[in-house]
Write a protein that holds these residues in place. Structure first.
Motif, PDB file in Angstrom:
ATOM      1  N   ALA A 169     -97.862 -28.386  24.742  1.00  0.00           N
ATOM      2  CA  ALA A 169     -99.295 -27.304  23.575  1.00  0.00           C
ATOM      3  C   ALA A 169    -100.147 -27.096  24.196  1.00  0.00           C
ATOM      4  CB  ALA A 169     -98.858 -28.676  22.340  1.00  0.00           C
ATOM      5  N   GLY A 170    -100.327 -25.753  23.386  1.00  0.00           N
ATOM      6  CA  GLY A 170    -101.160 -24.797  24.149  1.00  0.00           C
ATOM      7  C   GLY A 170    -102.056 -24.229  25.091  1.00  0.00           C
ATOM      8  N   ASP A 171    -100.834 -24.390  26.355  1.00  0.00           N
ATOM      9  CA  ASP A 171    -100.572 -24.229  27.198  1.00  0.00           C
ATOM     10  C   ASP A 171    -100.446 -22.399  26.687  1.00  0.00           C
ATOM     11  OD1 ASP A 171     -99.283 -25.950  29.257  1.00  0.00           O
ATOM     12  OD2 ASP A 171    -101.637 -25.955  28.882  1.00  0.00           O
ATOM     13  N   SER A 172     -99.687 -21.449  28.318  1.00  0.00           N
ATOM     14  CA  SER A 172     -99.815 -20.493  27.416  1.00  0.00           C
ATOM     15  C   SER A 172     -98.363 -20.202  28.746  1.00  0.00           C
ATOM     16  CB  SER A 172    -101.005 -19.300  27.983  1.00  0.00           C
ATOM     17  OG  SER A 172    -102.269 -19.355  26.887  1.00  0.00           O
ATOM     18  N   LEU A 173     -97.727 -18.854  28.199  1.00  0.00           N
ATOM     19  CA  LEU A 173     -96.478 -17.986  29.199  1.00  0.00           C
ATOM     20  C   LEU A 173     -96.687 -16.567  28.386  1.00  0.00           C
ATOM     21  CD1 LEU A 173     -93.520 -20.215  29.022  1.00  0.00           C
ATOM     22  CD2 LEU A 173     -94.940 -19.653  31.149  1.00  0.00           C
ATOM     23  N   ARG A 174     -96.405 -15.630  29.852  1.00  0.00           N
ATOM     24  CA  ARG A 174     -95.977 -14.756  29.602  1.00  0.00           C
ATOM     25  C   ARG A 174     -94.545 -14.221  30.091  1.00  0.00           C
ATOM     26  NH1 ARG A 174     -98.408  -8.810  32.084  1.00  0.00           N
ATOM     27  NH2 ARG A 174     -96.964  -9.456  33.718  1.00  0.00           N
ATOM     28  N   LEU A 175     -93.413 -13.813  29.245  1.00  0.00           N
ATOM     29  CA  LEU A 175     -92.374 -13.718  29.304  1.00  0.00           C
ATOM     30  C   LEU A 175     -92.039 -11.918  29.383  1.00  0.00           C
ATOM     31  CD1 LEU A 175     -91.104 -15.017  26.339  1.00  0.00           C
ATOM     32  CD2 LEU A 175     -91.563 -15.801  28.479  1.00  0.00           C
ATOM     33  N   SER A 176     -91.685 -11.660  30.163  1.00  0.00           N
ATOM     34  CA  SER A 176     -91.513  -9.964  31.231  1.00  0.00           C
ATOM     35  C   SER A 176     -89.883 -10.036  30.361  1.00  0.00           C
ATOM     36  CB  SER A 176     -91.462  -9.544  32.588  1.00  0.00           C
ATOM     37  OG  SER A 176     -93.071 -10.462  32.347  1.00  0.00           O
ATOM     38  N   CYS A 177     -89.664  -7.947  30.361  1.00  0.00           N
ATOM     39  CA  CYS A 177     -88.486  -7.892  30.218  1.00  0.00           C
ATOM     40  C   CYS A 177     -87.862  -6.964  30.483  1.00  0.00           C
ATOM     41  CB  CYS A 177     -88.215  -8.107  28.488  1.00  0.00           C
ATOM     42  SG  CYS A 177     -86.666  -7.319  28.362  1.00  0.00           S
ATOM     43  N   ALA A 178     -87.384  -5.899  31.945  1.00  0.00           N
ATOM     44  CA  ALA A 178     -87.433  -4.686  32.375  1.00  0.00           C
ATOM     45  C   ALA A 178     -86.368  -4.509  31.602  1.00  0.00           C
ATOM     46  CB  ALA A 178     -86.490  -5.150  33.567  1.00  0.00           C
ATOM     47  N   ALA A 179     -86.564  -3.107  31.202  1.00  0.00           N
ATOM     48  CA  ALA A 179     -85.165  -2.062  30.373  1.00  0.00           C
ATOM     49  C   ALA A 179     -84.743  -1.303  31.797  1.00  0.00           C
ATOM     50  CB  ALA A 179     -85.844  -1.744  29.275  1.00  0.00           C
ATOM     51  N   SER A 180     -83.740  -1.039  31.863  1.00  0.00           N
ATOM     52  CA  SER A 180     -83.175  -0.359  32.681  1.00  0.00           C
ATOM     53  C   SER A 180     -81.903   0.542  32.075  1.00  0.00           C
ATOM     54  CB  SER A 180     -82.545  -0.751  33.903  1.00  0.00           C
ATOM     55  OG  SER A 180     -81.505  -1.330  33.977  1.00  0.00           O
ATOM     56  N   GLY A 181     -80.919   1.650  32.374  1.00  0.00           N
ATOM     57  CA  GLY A 181     -80.258   2.805  31.880  1.00  0.00           C
ATOM     58  C   GLY A 181     -80.848   3.656  31.057  1.00  0.00           C
ATOM     59  N   ARG A 182     -79.855   4.094  29.976  1.00  0.00           N
ATOM     60  CA  ARG A 182     -80.416   5.121  29.617  1.00  0.00           C
ATOM     61  C   ARG A 182     -81.507   4.382  28.454  1.00  0.00           C
ATOM     62  NH1 ARG A 182     -75.613   7.344  25.753  1.00  0.00           N
ATOM     63  NH2 ARG A 182     -76.855   8.657  25.611  1.00  0.00           N
ATOM     64  N   THR A 183     -82.856   5.029  29.055  1.00  0.00           N
ATOM     65  CA  THR A 183     -84.385   3.521  27.774  1.00  0.00           C
ATOM     66  C   THR A 183     -84.398   4.779  27.567  1.00  0.00           C
ATOM     67  OG1 THR A 183     -85.302   4.622  29.891  1.00  0.00           O
ATOM     68  CG2 THR A 183     -84.588   2.230  29.690  1.00  0.00           C
ATOM     69  N   PHE A 184     -84.111   6.195  27.069  1.00  0.00           N
ATOM     70  CA  PHE A 184     -84.653   7.343  26.363  1.00  0.00           C
ATOM     71  C   PHE A 184     -84.258   7.317  25.075  1.00  0.00           C
ATOM     72  CE2 PHE A 184     -80.410   9.784  26.004  1.00  0.00           C
ATOM     73  CZ  PHE A 184     -80.139   9.951  27.743  1.00  0.00           C
ATOM     74  N   ILE A 185     -83.064   6.467  24.915  1.00  0.00           N
ATOM     75  CA  ILE A 185     -82.345   5.573  23.544  1.00  0.00           C
ATOM     76  C   ILE A 185     -83.258   5.247  22.544  1.00  0.00           C
ATOM     77  CG2 ILE A 185     -80.283   7.727  24.021  1.00  0.00           C
ATOM     78  CD1 ILE A 185     -79.297   4.023  24.270  1.00  0.00           C
TER      79      ILE A 185
END
Length: 124
Positions: free
Chosen positions: A14-30
């Motif tokens: 409790a009190g700590d930090s985290l960073r989540l990442s999300c990589a998108a690929s494919g038809r990202t233009f939609i």
């Protein structure tokens, strides 16, 4: 199709930090909107944050407002969730999601594409 892969979960205190990442690929233009959701143990999936893919305002659940920050890097097709001042009640599986829509972004069934999820556990 849009393919999403999350990373960055873990066990923190409790009190700590985290960073989540999300990589998108494919038809990202939609993609119209990117979202982060979470599913606590034994509970339904709930909205955390959302952001239009092309820019604009960012929306947060009241429970995370002021502690979590949603950001994006459109060049890398990445989105991030910086989580500060974590609490035990933030414990959940976190998912990033994408939808072609620009409205209804707080509703899980509005999203067509989901990552596999990443576990975040906050100990007291």
């Amino acid at each position: 199709q849009v393919h999403l892969v999350e990373s960055g979960g873990g066990l923190v205190q409790a009190g700590d930090s985290l960073r989540l990442s999300c990589a998108a690929s494919g038809r990202t233009f939609i993609i119209g909107t990117m979202g982060w959701f979470r599913q606590p143990p034994g509970k339904e999936r709930e909205f955390v944050a959302a952001m239009p893919w092309s820019g604009g305002g960012t929306y947060y659940a009241d429970s995370v407002k002021g502690r979590f920050t949603f950001s994006r890097d459109n060049i890398k097709n990445m989105v991030y969730l910086q989580m500060n001042s974590l609490k035990p009640e933030d414990t959940a599986v976190y998912y990033c999601a994408a939808t072609k829509y620009r409205t209804g972004w707080s509703t899980p069934n509005r999203y067509d594409y989901w990552g596999q999820g990443t576990q975040v556990t906050v100990s007291s």
